[in-house]
Structures are given as C-alpha cells and as structure tokens.
Write an enzyme that holds these catalytic residues in place. Structure first.
Site, PDB file in Angstrom:
ATOM      1  N   PHE A 158       0.860  -1.183   0.000  1.00  0.00           N
ATOM      2  CA  PHE A 158       0.000   0.000   0.000  1.00  0.00           C
ATOM      3  C   PHE A 158       0.895   1.232   0.000  1.00  0.00           C
ATOM      4  O   PHE A 158       1.791   1.358   0.845  1.00  0.00           O
ATOM      5  CB  PHE A 158      -0.885   0.017   1.256  1.00  0.00           C
ATOM      6  CG  PHE A 158      -1.790  -1.179   1.354  1.00  0.00           C
ATOM      7  CD1 PHE A 158      -3.093  -1.105   0.899  1.00  0.00           C
ATOM      8  CD2 PHE A 158      -1.331  -2.376   1.886  1.00  0.00           C
ATOM      9  CE1 PHE A 158      -3.936  -2.201   0.976  1.00  0.00           C
ATOM     10  CE2 PHE A 158      -2.158  -3.480   1.972  1.00  0.00           C
ATOM     11  CZ  PHE A 158      -3.465  -3.395   1.510  1.00  0.00           C
ATOM     12  N   GLU A 159       0.644   2.156  -0.923  1.00  0.00           N
ATOM     13  CA  GLU A 159       1.600   3.225  -1.162  1.00  0.00           C
ATOM     14  C   GLU A 159       1.810   4.167   0.019  1.00  0.00           C
ATOM     15  O   GLU A 159       2.817   4.847   0.092  1.00  0.00           O
ATOM     16  CB  GLU A 159       1.198   4.012  -2.406  1.00  0.00           C
ATOM     17  CG  GLU A 159      -0.142   4.720  -2.296  1.00  0.00           C
ATOM     18  CD  GLU A 159      -0.679   5.088  -3.676  1.00  0.00           C
ATOM     19  OE1 GLU A 159      -1.279   4.221  -4.312  1.00  0.00           O
ATOM     20  OE2 GLU A 159      -0.501   6.223  -4.104  1.00  0.00           O
ATOM     21  N   SER A 160       0.872   4.220   0.933  1.00  0.00           N
ATOM     22  CA  SER A 160       1.037   5.086   2.101  1.00  0.00           C
ATOM     23  C   SER A 160       2.206   4.638   2.973  1.00  0.00           C
ATOM     24  O   SER A 160       2.677   5.389   3.825  1.00  0.00           O
ATOM     25  CB  SER A 160      -0.244   5.071   2.931  1.00  0.00           C
ATOM     26  OG  SER A 160      -0.594   3.733   3.230  1.00  0.00           O
ATOM     27  N   GLY A 161       2.659   3.394   2.769  1.00  0.00           N
ATOM     28  CA  GLY A 161       3.777   2.893   3.561  1.00  0.00           C
ATOM     29  C   GLY A 161       3.426   1.650   4.367  1.00  0.00           C
ATOM     30  O   GLY A 161       3.914   1.464   5.483  1.00  0.00           O
ATOM     31  N   ASN A 180       2.365  10.601  -6.627  1.00  0.00           N
ATOM     32  CA  ASN A 180       2.824  10.417  -5.238  1.00  0.00           C
ATOM     33  C   ASN A 180       4.323  10.173  -5.147  1.00  0.00           C
ATOM     34  O   ASN A 180       5.007  10.726  -4.295  1.00  0.00           O
ATOM     35  CB  ASN A 180       2.082   9.233  -4.590  1.00  0.00           C
ATOM     36  CG  ASN A 180       0.701   9.623  -4.102  1.00  0.00           C
ATOM     37  OD1 ASN A 180       0.369  10.809  -4.056  1.00  0.00           O
ATOM     38  ND2 ASN A 180      -0.100   8.645  -3.735  1.00  0.00           N
TER      39      ASN A 180
END
Lengths: 253, 316
Positions: free
Chosen positions: A50-53, B115
């Site tokens: 998941f790109e948020s980390g 992003n």
C-alpha cells in the site's frame, strides 16, 4: 439470475489475476477484497503493498475506509514510508498493481485528472495519487473500470497513467520500464491488449452479457480476440472466500 | 516568543498553535499540512490557518484529504502542489472543483505530481539534491501540465533512455501530528508515515502537534521510533485529536461519517460557508472544537491495547 452480484464477479475476476508469491500493489475498495480472496484461494503467499507505507500478508480483519486506517496497520508486515514502498515499485520489484479511473482509451491510457483542456478544464478530477507510478513501473497493470460509453473512450483528454500511449511500441520508446496493462476488468467484460498495436480487445464476456451490448457501450470500435471466452462463473470456493473477506456483504448488492 | 530560524533549538518549544501560526506562517508561505496521506492530518492547523485569515498559501502534499479542500474554500490558497485533492471516502472536493473549474472563490494554480514524484522531490529537498531523475512519471501528461518537470536522456546510457527531471521541493513550513513528543520537539511516530519525514526535513520550519506531551526520557528510551528529532523543530503544540476526522494510529479512529457529512454539506458555496462558520470560524480554538464534538469524539478514542514488544538498548 446468478447467486453472485456483478461486483462479486469483478472481484473474483480481479483475484484470478494475482499469482501465488507475487508482490501486489493493492489499492483500496474492490482490489483490496480481490487480494483477500486470492490469498484465501490460489495465492496464499501473495504480498500486499500500500503506497502510504504499509505492507501486509493477511488482509486487514476490520473494515477499511482508507489504506491508512488502523486495521490496515495492526499486524502489518511493515509500516514505513511512501518512498520505501513505492521504491520497490520503482526498483522493479513489484509484479502487478491495480488502478481504477474515470476514463480509459483504446490503448489503455487512464485519465483521473482533467476532463477537457487541462489549462481550462470542464471537470477537474481529484488527480493521480500514485497511479502513474504504478502504471509506469509495475510488471503488469490490472485496471478496473465501469463499462460505460463515456468512460471507455477513443482517446482520453489527459493521460494521468500511461497504458500503451499511441499504441505499438510507443510505450517502450517513451522509456517506460513496466510491462503495462495486462487486463481491464469491467462490469460487463474483460478486455486485453492484443496484436502488434496493443489495442484493447474484447477477450471475455461476463455471464448474462452479450458481445453486441458490450460493443454498444464502448466508445471506440471494439474488436474481439480470436478465442473469445465467457468469464467463468465464480466457483463455490471463490465465493466462500469472498464471503469470509466481505463479512458485512458490502459487495453483495 | 518564537522566532524564525533555529534560535530555539535547545529550548522549551511548547506554545499555542495560534502563536506558532502567527509567528511562523506568513502569508504567501508554502506549507505541508500532513504528508502521511490519509492518517495524522493536522486539521487543527487547517482550522487555525483559516481563522487567522492566511492568504496566498501554496499547499504542498501528496494527499491531505479534505484539509486542502477546506483551505481552498476559505480563500487561503493560490497554489496547490500535489498528487490528489478531494475527499478520500466521499469523492470529489467541491471547493477544489469550484476553484479549478470556475475560479471560485478565486483561481488557483495546480502543480501536478504523482505520489512518488512529489515524494522524491521532497527527498531531494531534504538531502540537498537539485533534482531527481525519475522513470515513474514517463508517459504521463503530468510532464506536460507541470512545466517544472524537464525531460533528459540518462547520461550514463549509450542509447535512448528518457528520464524525467523533477526539481527539489523545499516547503516553508511543515505541520505534523505525532502520537507523542517532548517539549523540545523530539517526536515518536508509529504506523505508516507516507512522506512525513522527507517533507519535514525538506521544510524550513517544523511545527509539531503532539497528541500527548511526555517527558524527554520517554522519547529517548526508544530513539529508533523518533521520526523527527527536536533539533529541527520550531514549535511544539499539545493538542489531543488534532488529526480529527483523520485517524491517528493507536490513538483515534477515523471519523468516516464526518467526511461524508462534509461532502454533503459543502456541495454549494453558501453551504460550505455555513459549514465553515459552524466548525471553524465560530470556534475560538481546538478545545472548543473537541467540546462541540463531545461524545462523538469519545467514541473515536482507541481504548484497546496492542502493545509492541520492548526493544533492549542496553550496552552491557
């Protein structure tokens, strides 16, 4: 009538795109459920990113509204930063990623930014998030979109996330490392790039839909692959897995 | 009193958020209001910036959920530098659309990034690189709509090998919500952090909003959990639930209904003004906001425990 909803069929079709042992950029909503189904059926060793980390093995146990919610962090394989997770993508270590979109064109380019001219748009969509990065860098891109004529268009107004650009070798010539879109899953059908132009073709018709209806609802002259299939209905095992993941029946209606 | 720059490095930096914003955020600043994506968004700072009538701000963030939309609707913003603006669970941001499509309340300039590209631009800003060469936005029209990004060929490659050059981003001020900090600004954060660290280190000034202020020994007992050391921090504000309605891991759940309510109530500009008056302008500070939320906020408080195992730092 079927004993499953269209949304459920789409989730299961998406789950079938995940192979065992693969590192998958999951994203939210439908793909997160698809990831869960794949883990419970044919891909128990898939890894979710998941790109948020966040990286997870098991999907979150509780309902998620965003990938940053607590349940997605509890018991995670790794909670870290965006650069660490998206860096895996940029480093060529991610097998496949999911993206959605407002518009897609016949070369599988996706628009989530501007309708009309970007300097003077008629509609400003929220923007890219991490989708261009996933589209550029993942080995395979799995696209999910609702099948309507105004969404599947001849040419998108703005390429947020690149597919095959102008077709043929254009993607390679632009220097894009990832393999590009491998499949587009809609609520009516599955499309795949086919032939030297890498143009999206109708590859599989969902049960209850017709080739004619699908072509009518596509904004370009949709061609068909030679070995057109019917999308296999979900098996009992797949539906059981989906109902285990989707406890509240969010995708059932 | 706080001063710009680093004169307060080793001092007690506790102050009110109103003072920190008055002293550290002049009109025209470029600011990061949270960079973790959808958690730990410093909405308390969003509200205070609006109350103080800040103008001509450049909002820099990958995604700050409805925080950016509020700032735009309140007329504080002339530029948005980011990857996504909207309402993550509600859909589109009505104020963002009004500004970009109709110039209401006034025109804003959007600088498009993805992003990863905004992340690497922060990384370059944090660590003194003039730009970063990226593959991940090739083929995207972001390269056309954002003229700051330039194309080049990889000089280490013998043949054609396009790369996109993305210049460093150095925001004036970064606000971040942390689970706990000491009065010097040494901060513990856990859970996913998005671009919090890169954006903060790239920024000229850092304002830490701590859910809990603890003794320095608590922070120094686990230095691996420090995301931002105090020597880079200009102000520390103690505000519980400053992240509401976004979540803060181990402290507060996401108030999803609030995002839907905002989406519904801000569809028309006059309704947004009414929403803004009720939830921001008529309230003197975040304490009044928490009081207004009352029991609703209490239901979001995380009471359970899922504690990590302690880490041993002993030397003998």
């Amino acid at each position: 009538m079927h004993d499953y909803s269209t949304q459920e069929l789409m989730i299961i079709a998406a789950a079938r795109q995940i192979n065992d042992g693969e590192r998958i950029f999951v994203g939210m909503r439908l793909p997160i459920t698809a990831y869960g189904v794949a883990r419970l059926t044919h891909a128990p060793n898939a890894v979710g990113l998941f790109e948020s980390g966040v990286s997870r093995y098991e999907p979150a146990e509780d309902m998620l509204y965003t990938m940053c919610d607590g349940p997605n962090q509890l018991g995670a394989a790794w909670t870290t930063g965006l650069i660490q997770i998206m860096g895996l993508l940029s480093g060529g270590r991610v097998h496949a990623g999911f993206v959605g979109g407002a518009e897609i064109d016949r070369f599988a380019n996706i628009n989530t930014s501007y309708i009309g001219d970007y300097e003077n748009p008629t509609t400003k969509l929220p923007g890219s998030g991490g989708a261009p990065d996933i589209a550029a860098m993942a080995e395979r891109l799995i696209i999910i979109i609702n099948h309507q004529k105004h969404r599947l268009v001849e040419k998108v107004d703005y390429i947020t996330s690149p597919g095959f650009l102008t077709g043929g070798d254009a993607r390679k010539e632009a220097g894009l490392p990832g393999g590009g879109p491998s499949v587009v899953i809609t609520d009516r059908a599955i499309l795949r790039p086919y032939g030297p132009e890498n143009e999206l073709h109708l590859a599989s018709v969902h049960p209850g839909h017709t080739e004619e209806e699908i072509k009518e609802n596509t904004g370009w002259d949709l061609k068909t692959v030679p070995d057109l299939e019917e999308t296999p209905s979900p098996s009992k095992e797949e539906l059981d897995a989906l109902h285990t993941i989707d406890k509240e029946g969010f995708w059932r209606s | 009193m706080l001063t710009l720059g680093d004169k307060t490095i080793n001092g007690d930096k506790l102050c009110s958020l109103a003072d920190a914003i008055r002293d550290l955020v002049p009109d025209g600043s470029s600011i990061v209001l949270g960079a973790a994506l959808e958690n730990a968004i410093p909405f308390a700072a969003t509200h205070e910036l609006i109350r103080q009538g800040k103008r001509n701000l450049n909002m820099i963030a990958p995604i700050s959920d409805i925080s950016t939309d509020m700032m735009i609707g309140a007329g504080c913003v002339t530029e948005v530098t980011g990857a996504w603006v909207g309402n993550v669970s509600g859909g589109m941001g009505h104020n963002f659309r009004r500004a970009t499509e109709k110039g209401e309340p006034h025109q804003i300039k959007v600088h498009d990034y993805s992003n990863f590209s905004i992340g690497m631009a922060f990384f370059a800003g944090a660590y003194g690189l003039p730009y970063v060469p990226l593959k991940s936005i090739l083929g995207s029209d972001i390269i056309k709509s954002n003229p700051r990004i330039k194309m080049a060929n990889n000089p280490f490659s013998d043949g054609p090998d396009p790369v996109a050059l993305v210049p460093a981003l150095k925001p004036d001020v970064a606000f971040l919500v942390v689970q706990r900090a000491d009065r010097f600004g040494n901060s513990h954060i856990w859970g996913s952090t998005g671009l919090t660290q890169e954006a903060s280190i790239a920024a000229n000034r850092i304002i830490v909003i701590a859910d809990e202020v603890v003794e320095p020994e608590v922070i120094s007992s686990d230095p691996s959990r420090v995301l931002i050391p105090g020597f880079g921090v200009n102000a520390v504000c103690h505000i519980p639930a400053a992240n509401h309605p976004s979540p803060l891991i181990g402290k507060w759940k996401r108030d999803n209904a609030f995002f839907h309510h905002y989406h519904k109530e801000t569809r028309e500009p006059e309704n947004f003004q009414r929403w803004l008056k009720e939830w921001v302008l008529d309230l003197p500070d975040h304490e009044a906001y928490r009081t207004k939320l009352g029991g609703e906020l209490e239901e979001l408080r995380i009471e359970g425990e899922a504690l990590s195992a302690p880490a041993n730092y002993a030397v003998e």
